[in-house]
Design a protein around this motif. Sequence first.
Motif, short mmCIF file in Angstrom:
data_model
loop_
_atom_site.label_atom_id
_atom_site.label_comp_id
_atom_site.label_asym_id
_atom_site.label_seq_id
_atom_site.Cartn_x
_atom_site.Cartn_y
_atom_site.Cartn_z
N ARG A 17 -18.00 23.63 42.90
CA ARG A 17 -17.62 22.57 44.08
C ARG A 17 -15.89 22.84 43.85
O ARG A 17 -15.32 23.69 43.13
N HIS A 63 -13.10 17.51 45.70
CA HIS A 63 -13.31 17.03 43.56
C HIS A 63 -12.71 16.97 42.44
O HIS A 63 -12.70 15.98 41.83
N PRO A 101 -10.87 14.02 38.46
CA PRO A 101 -12.00 14.54 38.99
C PRO A 101 -12.25 13.62 39.73
O PRO A 101 -12.61 12.06 39.51
N VAL A 137 -15.99 14.18 39.83
CA VAL A 137 -17.30 14.84 39.47
C VAL A 137 -17.79 13.27 38.65
O VAL A 137 -18.89 13.69 37.58
N GLN A 142 -15.51 17.13 30.40
CA GLN A 142 -17.08 16.34 29.80
C GLN A 142 -16.83 14.67 30.21
O GLN A 142 -16.04 15.08 30.36
N ARG A 176 -21.88 15.21 30.58
CA ARG A 176 -21.53 16.21 31.75
C ARG A 176 -21.38 17.46 31.24
O ARG A 176 -19.51 17.09 30.80
N TYR A 177 -20.74 18.58 31.13
CA TYR A 177 -19.64 19.33 31.18
C TYR A 177 -19.45 20.11 32.40
O TYR A 177 -20.67 20.92 33.15
N PHE A 178 -18.29 20.58 33.00
CA PHE A 178 -17.55 20.99 34.23
C PHE A 178 -16.87 21.88 33.43
O PHE A 178 -15.68 21.77 32.35
N LEU A 185 -13.99 24.39 35.16
CA LEU A 185 -12.83 24.48 36.09
C LEU A 185 -11.88 25.07 36.19
O LEU A 185 -11.39 25.90 35.09
N ALA A 197 -15.12 24.79 41.02
CA ALA A 197 -15.38 23.63 39.41
C ALA A 197 -17.18 24.15 39.40
O ALA A 197 -17.95 24.01 40.45
N PHE A 198 -17.50 24.13 38.00
CA PHE A 198 -18.98 24.67 38.52
C PHE A 198 -19.63 23.46 36.55
O PHE A 198 -18.95 23.27 35.42
N HIS A 199 -20.82 23.09 36.88
CA HIS A 199 -21.16 22.28 36.36
C HIS A 199 -22.05 23.12 35.30
O HIS A 199 -23.14 23.55 35.55
#
Length: 412
Positions: A3, A39, A55, A57, A82, A112-114, A116, A123-125
């Motif tokens: 993202r 985001h 965020p 997200v 998180q 959920r975990y991201f 950055l 940003a990666f999920h």
Amino acid sequence: MARPLSWSAPRPPPTSSWVILGSIARVSGQADEDGRGPHISIALTAPPRVSILSPRVFPEPATPQHFPFVLAADPSGLLLLQANLACPRHREDIELPVPDRWAYCWRSSKSRYFVLDATTASAFHLPDPRRPILHQAMLGLLASPEGGGHYMVAELQPFIGGDAATLLCFSTEVGEWVYKPMDYPLPRRQLAPSCVVSHHGRLWWVDLSWGLITWDPFADKPVLAFVPFPPGTVLECNEGFGITDRYRHVGVSDGKLRFVDTYMSRREGGGAPTVSVWTLADPDSTEWTLEHEATFADIWADKSYKAAKLPKEIPVLALIHPENPCVVYFFLERQLFGVDVRARKFVHCKVYGLVAPPSWYVASRFVRAWVLPPALSSGNWSYGMNWAESVNERPYQPSRGDYFLGGFTIQT
């Protein structure tokens, strides 16, 4: 899925190589379904003020039970975020690290975990693992020593009472979660995890009542090792449960692990209220050295402390300066102030403005010392105060489960 990431910077104050990052992020709106627009944003502000991540997200308003939380802040520019989301109460089955053994737990939230990355503005999920993450405070982030933007996210899942553990790992070089069985070197004792620190190419799981578990994932034969706290500072099992991170902290300062302790003087017969800074000589050592120590009476006697008109009260420990191990930061009322422990001098003081929790519920887990990558430490800043306290005017009575990271460790 990557993202776009933005870092707001209206006007630059004096530059600094690090910031105090609030662990609970401000929810700035629901995530865009079409994926357009920034985001993630952050207004960087010089210490001792607190910089806040915003965020998009996180899809719902934060509550004391469900909130976005920065689990790790790495000098490479990576952040592990998180988000606890409310969901109907459900059962989760857990495969244990011994043959044909299972456990289960009941959950009323989904996480959920991201990851950055401030250096690549992305940003990666993280995908959901096949087996659940058990405890968010046991989840750490480590940049690869090979560089190239690669990293590893890992959770230690010990089987208390046995000699086995599982490491649940996600590596960008592999692209999926893998499970690594490990020997578990610790005696039977329930863990009270606080956070995970990355240092010297290793992850360090912190139990503020006991010590550190460390692991080098890039070693030829990676093994778990244990570093107990200094003699006389190890607490009884469950002693100080729920409050140790108000009076203890482990962080990296000037390239070494430091253990800051104000808890021992709270014990009956513990003597004058004191702050102590211990240093681990090197990552392969188990010996701590007492580097600095001062009584709060000496700190209160300093002219600068008196000039700040702060009360003579035992403050809540926040963090250690990541470059100067003499300087420790504390919360008191709505202020965040620094103390040079060696010189017994008050350093500076500002209203901090965390998103949450209220000022009378703060602890060291609610801030992170983030050493910035060069792209962000060269003047890319913005002034900004956070107004979370002003919206908390009515009395608030926190419960035992408010603003805690969820999870458990498995034991026989």
